[in-house]
Design a protein around this motif. Sequence first.
Motif, PDB file in Angstrom:
ATOM      1  N   ALA A 218       0.826  -1.207   0.000  1.00 33.35           N
ATOM      2  CA  ALA A 218       0.000   0.000   0.000  1.00 33.35           C
ATOM      3  C   ALA A 218       0.861   1.258   0.000  1.00 33.35           C
ATOM      4  CB  ALA A 218      -0.933  -0.011   1.209  1.00 33.35           C
ATOM      5  N   ARG A 219       1.961   1.226   0.748  1.00 30.66           N
ATOM      6  CA  ARG A 219       2.839   2.390   0.820  1.00 30.66           C
ATOM      7  C   ARG A 219       3.487   2.659  -0.538  1.00 30.66           C
ATOM      8  NH1 ARG A 219       3.432   7.297   2.683  1.00 30.66           N
ATOM      9  NH2 ARG A 219       5.593   7.989   2.505  1.00 30.66           N
ATOM     10  N   LEU A 220       3.914   1.609  -1.226  1.00 30.81           N
ATOM     11  CA  LEU A 220       4.500   1.786  -2.559  1.00 30.81           C
ATOM     12  C   LEU A 220       3.469   2.371  -3.515  1.00 30.81           C
ATOM     13  CD1 LEU A 220       6.729   1.408  -4.661  1.00 30.81           C
ATOM     14  CD2 LEU A 220       5.947  -0.961  -4.955  1.00 30.81           C
ATOM     15  N   THR A 221       2.264   1.839  -3.491  1.00 28.82           N
ATOM     16  CA  THR A 221       1.199   2.339  -4.368  1.00 28.82           C
ATOM     17  C   THR A 221       0.906   3.801  -4.085  1.00 28.82           C
ATOM     18  OG1 THR A 221       0.208   0.130  -4.502  1.00 28.82           O
ATOM     19  CG2 THR A 221      -1.194   1.995  -5.079  1.00 28.82           C
ATOM     20  N   GLN A 222       0.818   4.152  -2.814  1.00 35.50           N
ATOM     21  CA  GLN A 222       0.541   5.539  -2.435  1.00 35.50           C
ATOM     22  C   GLN A 222       1.660   6.469  -2.901  1.00 35.50           C
ATOM     23  OE1 GLN A 222       0.476   6.277   1.779  1.00 35.50           O
ATOM     24  NE2 GLN A 222      -0.568   8.232   1.578  1.00 35.50           N
ATOM     25  N   PHE A 223       2.895   6.048  -2.710  1.00 30.10           N
ATOM     26  CA  PHE A 223       4.032   6.874  -3.117  1.00 30.10           C
ATOM     27  C   PHE A 223       4.020   7.111  -4.625  1.00 30.10           C
ATOM     28  CE2 PHE A 223       8.398   6.687  -4.876  1.00 30.10           C
ATOM     29  CZ  PHE A 223       8.808   7.959  -4.502  1.00 30.10           C
ATOM     30  N   LEU A 224       3.805   6.060  -5.409  1.00 32.34           N
ATOM     31  CA  LEU A 224       3.836   6.191  -6.855  1.00 32.34           C
ATOM     32  C   LEU A 224       2.696   7.062  -7.377  1.00 32.34           C
ATOM     33  CD1 LEU A 224       4.792   2.554  -7.917  1.00 32.34           C
ATOM     34  CD2 LEU A 224       6.276   4.564  -7.812  1.00 32.34           C
ATOM     35  N   SER A 225       1.578   7.070  -6.666  1.00 31.87           N
ATOM     36  CA  SER A 225       0.420   7.842  -7.139  1.00 31.87           C
ATOM     37  C   SER A 225       0.393   9.265  -6.589  1.00 31.87           C
ATOM     38  CB  SER A 225      -0.883   7.126  -6.746  1.00 31.87           C
ATOM     39  OG  SER A 225      -0.990   7.022  -5.338  1.00 31.87           O
ATOM     40  N   GLU A 226       1.091   9.514  -5.468  1.00 36.50           N
ATOM     41  CA  GLU A 226       0.975  10.823  -4.822  1.00 36.50           C
ATOM     42  C   GLU A 226       2.292  11.575  -4.679  1.00 36.50           C
ATOM     43  OE1 GLU A 226      -1.000  10.387  -1.084  1.00 36.50           O
ATOM     44  OE2 GLU A 226      -2.699   9.289  -1.945  1.00 36.50           O
ATOM     45  N   GLY A 227       3.355  10.887  -4.284  1.00 36.52           N
ATOM     46  CA  GLY A 227       4.574  11.603  -3.942  1.00 36.52           C
ATOM     47  C   GLY A 227       5.696  11.530  -4.948  1.00 36.52           C
ATOM     48  N   ALA A 228       5.569  10.653  -5.929  1.00 41.79           N
ATOM     49  CA  ALA A 228       6.702  10.381  -6.808  1.00 41.79           C
ATOM     50  C   ALA A 228       6.923  11.455  -7.858  1.00 41.79           C
ATOM     51  CB  ALA A 228       6.509   9.023  -7.491  1.00 41.79           C
ATOM     52  N   ALA A 229       5.909  12.226  -8.193  1.00 43.89           N
ATOM     53  CA  ALA A 229       6.023  13.187  -9.293  1.00 43.89           C
ATOM     54  C   ALA A 229       7.059  14.261  -9.012  1.00 43.89           C
ATOM     55  CB  ALA A 229       4.668  13.823  -9.584  1.00 43.89           C
ATOM     56  N   ASN A 230       7.324  14.534  -7.748  1.00 45.04           N
ATOM     57  CA  ASN A 230       8.302  15.564  -7.377  1.00 45.04           C
ATOM     58  C   ASN A 230       9.427  14.957  -6.552  1.00 45.04           C
ATOM     59  OD1 ASN A 230       9.223  18.295  -7.316  1.00 45.04           O
ATOM     60  ND2 ASN A 230       8.464  18.473  -5.215  1.00 45.04           N
ATOM     61  N   TYR A 231       9.749  13.682  -6.826  1.00 46.82           N
ATOM     62  CA  TYR A 231      10.674  12.958  -5.958  1.00 46.82           C
ATOM     63  C   TYR A 231      12.057  13.582  -5.896  1.00 46.82           C
ATOM     64  CZ  TYR A 231      13.575   9.268  -4.036  1.00 46.82           C
ATOM     65  OH  TYR A 231      14.468   8.561  -3.273  1.00 46.82           O
ATOM     66  N   SER A 232      12.627  13.959  -7.029  1.00 37.61           N
ATOM     67  CA  SER A 232      14.010  14.439  -7.057  1.00 37.61           C
ATOM     68  C   SER A 232      14.220  15.620  -6.130  1.00 37.61           C
ATOM     69  CB  SER A 232      14.414  14.817  -8.487  1.00 37.61           C
ATOM     70  OG  SER A 232      14.439  13.675  -9.304  1.00 37.61           O
TER      71      SER A 232
END
Length: 492
Positions: A218-232
């Motif tokens: 669930a944490r991986l799914t949430q990260f990829l859908s919510e937090g990953a777009a601005n990861y760098s």
Amino acid sequence: MTDPRPIIVWFRQDLRLADNPALHHAVESGRPLLPVYVLDDVTPGTWRAGGATRWWLHHSLTHLSAALERLGSPLLLLRGPGDAVIGDLAARVDAAEVVWNRCYEPFAIERDSRLKAALKGTVKVTSHKAALLNEPWEVLTGQGTPYKVFTPYWRACVAVTNPERPLPAPDRLSPCPNRPEGDALSDWALLPTRPDWAGGFRRTWAEGLGVGEAAATARLTQFLSEGAANYSAGRDVPGIDGTSRLSPHLHFGEISPRQVWHAAKRAGDRGSEAFKAQMDSFLREIGWREFCHSLLYHFPTLPERPLSPAFEAFPWTQDDKALAAWQRGQTGYPIVDAGMRQLWVTGWMHNRVRMIVGSLLVKHLLLPWQAGEDWFWDTLVDADLANNAAGWQWIGGCGADAAPYFRVFNPVLQGQKFDPDGRYVRHWVPELKHMPDKYIHAPWTAPPMVLRGAGVTLGRDYPAPIIDHALGRQRALDAFATIRGSTPAIPA
């Protein structure tokens, strides 16, 4: 007639059902299956799990045990020297085979080798790759030596890494009919009692982000859908939820790097070129984890001794009072104290802040990197021997791909750069919550009127800096100068 003898599945740092090669192998064998976890606190040379790790282990085993129970083959809990316990168990149940997923700590390699030798000729032994994308011996330089610099290592990894698709979780398991009695999880006393320091752990993980395989997914799914777009950019800002926080799940094997890799690649392929670049940046961090495990495998003294031999003679100090102030988050540097308090309350610290707090310890305070390593080992829920040792040696300037020792982080500038609005500091150092942004990272520079307005009296409500930055930096440079002439270059 099918051989009725069971197969033992030895769970270690792979507390999951999906993409578990050892478990998959056992199911495919068609034999009765005996899943077992062994708590080994007694084998010499073993790094005994710290308090935070034990807390997480309790909850992770709870979830795994319930999942195995639902599939029809309960988890057997045993305690003692891992090789001796599994060897005895194989004899007791007349096992045909013992299967596990490989670990790479030096003591684990020695233990597994002893068990293989003891079972040779009587019980089949099979091991699998499950914790890494590439085995440590699979990615080497053109000369056949291990990489000591990350960038060329990762470049080589990208060229060869093409992990197979993750394996599905089994839908049922055939139980072992003569399963012996084991321990109850409560018998192991993995949770704190008095004092109960785990309230923040429960709020953050057990009741919040979650522990166990389902929580990891669930944490991986949430990260990829919510937090990953601005990861760098977001991964360097501790005041926001800009990282995946998968590190404890990966350490305990509640999710595999192969699952993470394929999920990130799928997300990148579906997104824009910019998002795909964010995913490449994220997977580079998975690569750093691989690099650390490669270092530990090839240099098994990494947790105890500096990779650069010259640092054996470094003039570290011993200052118990300064170490305690650092551990308690009372150094007078707000970004450092925020990180140390986050660690104590939650068992986790933002990675950027880990570098800042580490630099203060080994550079300004001249305390040995092993002191920080030991504290993190006891307090981090993601305390991984390879990552912890390599990270601290990087901070100390004595390891592979290390930042030069003479690079000394200024904790004030680091705070201003990565926590410009003071959100992170105000959360974890609430005595400074009314300080203006201008002074939040250096309250001792605030005029008396500003301090009074913020309700802060230095030395009473919040300490003055434990050491002046300029003095600490010069002291670090002077110490480094004593060994500089004998410091060898670390080759790629």
